[in-house]
Design an enzyme around this catalytic site. Structure first.
Site, PDB file in Angstrom:
ATOM      1  N   GLY A  12      38.116  30.040  39.984  1.00  0.00           N
ATOM      2  CA  GLY A  12      38.382  31.469  39.849  1.00  0.00           C
ATOM      3  C   GLY A  12      38.240  32.101  41.210  1.00  0.00           C
ATOM      4  N   CYS A  13      38.124  33.388  41.207  1.00  0.00           N
ATOM      5  CA  CYS A  13      37.953  34.143  42.433  1.00  0.00           C
ATOM      6  C   CYS A  13      36.738  33.629  43.199  1.00  0.00           C
ATOM      7  CB  CYS A  13      37.764  35.615  42.064  1.00  0.00           C
ATOM      8  SG  CYS A  13      37.144  36.626  43.390  1.00  0.00           S
ATOM      9  N   HIS A  14      36.899  33.404  44.491  1.00  0.00           N
ATOM     10  CA  HIS A  14      35.771  32.869  45.258  1.00  0.00           C
ATOM     11  C   HIS A  14      34.638  33.876  45.408  1.00  0.00           C
ATOM     12  CE1 HIS A  14      38.470  33.599  49.064  1.00  0.00           C
ATOM     13  NE2 HIS A  14      38.093  34.722  48.521  1.00  0.00           N
ATOM     14  N   CYS A  16      33.526  35.626  42.894  1.00  0.00           N
ATOM     15  CA  CYS A  16      32.755  35.348  41.675  1.00  0.00           C
ATOM     16  C   CYS A  16      31.997  34.030  41.805  1.00  0.00           C
ATOM     17  CB  CYS A  16      33.680  35.265  40.459  1.00  0.00           C
ATOM     18  SG  CYS A  16      34.549  36.793  40.060  1.00  0.00           S
ATOM     19  N   THR A  17      32.700  33.003  42.230  1.00  0.00           N
ATOM     20  CA  THR A  17      32.100  31.678  42.335  1.00  0.00           C
ATOM     21  C   THR A  17      30.953  31.684  43.329  1.00  0.00           C
ATOM     22  OG1 THR A  17      34.299  30.795  41.868  1.00  0.00           O
ATOM     23  CG2 THR A  17      32.646  29.223  42.593  1.00  0.00           C
TER      24      THR A  17
END
Length: 180
Positions: A12-14, A16-17
């Site tokens: 997912g979006c880095h 978020c990660t």
């Protein structure tokens, strides 16, 4: 003695990660950016490199958290940008990651699409957006997309969370709002 290892994770979006893995005990560093593998997966995709102490948190727990904090069962149209993958740095790590994914499959309703891929190269995000969540926790993106993932961490993986980093999410407003 610390046993430091690293694994790269994408899905997912880095932003978020990065926030998810920065919030865990045993994680000493999270590098946000783009990872490329080999063959059909040789283009850069958003991901993070997680440096961790294997005595505090296992690769299995990291992968399980990763699967639960992105759409690991959904082969949506943005998979080129958000490749669902565990990027490994050795053949031994590849075998371990494949075994972990096979074991975790029974915890999911649908087939996991997350692949185990060889790590080839990394390109860091620009400095202004690194550590995005912890520099901007009140931004709408953080509140809408990242906070629910961090509340999930508190609920499902509390033994592995850095409680000090997540204390702002323990209040009742967040627990109620994101448990829907």
């Amino acid at each position: 003695m610390e046993v430091l290892q690293k694994i790269a994770l994408g899905g997912g979006c880095h932003w978020c990660t990065e926030a998810v893995f920065q919030s865990l005990i045993g994680v000493s560093k999270v590098e946000q950016g783009f990872v490329a593998s080999t063959g059909d997966n040789n283009t850069f995709s958003e991901a993070v490199i997680v440096h961790f102490n294997a005595e505090d948190i296992s690769m299995g727990i990291l992968i399980e958290i990763h699967l639960h904090t992105h759409k690991s069962e959904s082969n949506h149209s943005m998979r080129t940008k958000y490749r669902s993958a565990v990027y490994v740095f050795s053949e031994a790590q590849k075998q371990e990651a494949e075994q972990i994914l096979a074991w975790l499959q029974n915890k999911f309703e649908n087939k996991l699409i997350t692949e185990v891929l060889a790590f080839k190269s990394f390109k860091a995000s620009r400095e202004q957006i690194q550590n995005y969540y912890y520099n901007n926790p009140e931004k709408p993106f953080c509140e809408r997309f990242i906070n629910p993932k961090l509340v999930l961490l508190l609920k499902r993986f509390s033994n592995y969370t850095n409680q000090n980093k997540l204390k702002h999410l323990k209040n009742e407003q967040y627990q109620t709002e994101y448990s829907k």
